[in-house]
Scaffold this motif. Structure first.
Motif, short mmCIF file in Angstrom:
data_model
loop_
_atom_site.label_atom_id
_atom_site.label_comp_id
_atom_site.label_asym_id
_atom_site.label_seq_id
_atom_site.Cartn_x
_atom_site.Cartn_y
_atom_site.Cartn_z
N ARG A 45 0.88 -1.18 0.00
CA ARG A 45 0.00 0.00 0.00
C ARG A 45 0.91 1.23 0.00
N HIS A 46 1.00 1.89 -1.15
CA HIS A 46 1.85 3.07 -1.31
C HIS A 46 3.29 2.77 -0.89
N PHE A 47 3.78 1.57 -1.22
CA PHE A 47 5.07 1.12 -0.67
C PHE A 47 6.26 1.72 -1.41
N GLU A 52 4.50 0.78 -8.05
CA GLU A 52 4.02 2.06 -8.59
C GLU A 52 3.30 2.90 -7.55
N HIS A 53 3.66 2.70 -6.27
CA HIS A 53 3.14 3.50 -5.17
C HIS A 53 1.61 3.40 -4.98
N ILE A 74 4.78 -4.03 7.81
CA ILE A 74 5.63 -2.84 7.77
C ILE A 74 4.71 -1.63 7.64
N ASP A 75 4.90 -0.66 8.51
CA ASP A 75 4.06 0.54 8.52
C ASP A 75 4.95 1.73 8.87
N GLU A 76 5.29 2.52 7.86
CA GLU A 76 6.24 3.62 8.02
C GLU A 76 5.67 4.90 7.41
N ARG A 84 3.54 4.27 4.16
CA ARG A 84 4.19 3.23 3.36
C ARG A 84 3.99 1.90 4.09
N GLN A 85 3.18 1.02 3.49
CA GLN A 85 2.80 -0.21 4.18
C GLN A 85 2.98 -1.44 3.29
N TYR A 86 3.16 -2.58 3.99
CA TYR A 86 3.34 -3.88 3.32
C TYR A 86 2.87 -4.95 4.30
N GLY A 87 2.06 -5.90 3.80
CA GLY A 87 1.59 -6.92 4.73
C GLY A 87 0.59 -7.87 4.12
N ASN A 88 -0.41 -8.24 4.93
CA ASN A 88 -1.40 -9.25 4.58
C ASN A 88 -2.77 -8.60 4.39
N ALA A 89 -3.52 -9.11 3.42
CA ALA A 89 -4.87 -8.61 3.17
C ALA A 89 -5.84 -9.78 3.11
#
Length: 253
Positions: A45-47, A52-53, A74-76, A84-89
């Motif tokens: 998510r907007h990573f 492509e953000h 990851i949540d920054e 800027r996030q990355y994870g599970n959905a």
């Protein structure tokens, strides 16, 4: 009896074997699976540039017309107003009654478990999606123990994800004490291996081009019947193939 089709897929932030970020291609694979619940790992998510953000979780939920539960590992702060996030959905055509995020122990890349409560006809199903450490078996053992602790009540439950280990690995012993491997329970099984392959009907999901590892798994609690399990064709949308399971639950969950 209530039937549920569930897919687990490590989507590699929407980048396929050709190295291209192609979210519409990924959405097509998921739409073709026609699942009631879709559990995704490695979602951005907007990573950054690699995806492509964009907000992949939101775009996929809209493209498939499914409800969304999100669990960042990851949540920054980002460069603008978006984090800027990355994870599970988790995406669902069944009503979501709530979700919760659990941080998992271990070193290196942060790992989490996203738990969602899914409404069924006359009951509920707890679905947990996760992505365990690729760093060490010791980390995975601690994470498996934490996940097992989330399943200490007699509720209908499913745990899915990229566990970065075989289902029989010693570090997953805590899961085997509480849950059962859906692939082994399934009455009908099929995968992407050719009929005469040494890996036929073994559920290999990774790497996508020539699968030789069964690290993408579904585990179920007592009372959940697994009628089928299939490794679907990821069509180059990721470096993994998706795993589809067909479940039957008694009335009342």
């Amino acid at each position: 009896m209530t039937s549920v089709r569930l897919v687990s897929f490590n989507v590699h932030h929407g980048v396929g074997r050709d190295g291209r970020h192609d979210l519409p291609r990924l959405a097509q694979v998921l739409a073709a699976a026609d699942a009631d619940v879709v559990c995704l790992q490695e979602v951005d998510r907007h990573f950054g540039d690699r995806s492509e953000h964009v907000d992949q979780a939101l775009l996929l939920s809209r493209a498939l017309d499914l409800e969304l539960a999100w669990g960042p590992s990851i949540d920054e702060p980002g460069g603008g107003t978006d984090r800027r996030q990355y994870g599970n959905a988790l995406l669902s055509r069944l009503p979501l009654l709530g979700s919760e995020l659990h941080r998992l122990p271990g070193q290196g890349e942060p790992r989490t478990a996203l738990r969602a409560r899914v409404q069924l006809a006359g009951g509920e199903l707890w679905v947990t999606t996760t992505h365990l450490s690729s760093r060490s078996a010791e980390d995975r053992a601690a994470q498996a123990a934490a996940l097992a602790g989330l399943h200490d009540h007699p509720q209908a439950a499913v745990l899915v994800g990229d566990l970065n280990a075989a289902a029989t690995a010693p570090e997953l012993a805590p899961l085997r004490e509480r849950l059962s491997d859906a692939w082994e329970l399934a009455a009908n099984r099929s995968d992407q291996a050719g009929r005469f392959s040494l890996h036929a009907r073994q559920g290999m999901t990774h790497p996508a081009r020539r699968p030789r590892m069964r690290i993408d798994q579904v585990w179920v609690s007592a009372g959940v019947t697994v009628t089928g399990a299939r490794v679907l064709d990821g069509s180059g949308a990721s470096d993994h193939h998706p795993l589809l399971v067909e479940l039957d639950l008694p009335a009342g969950g």
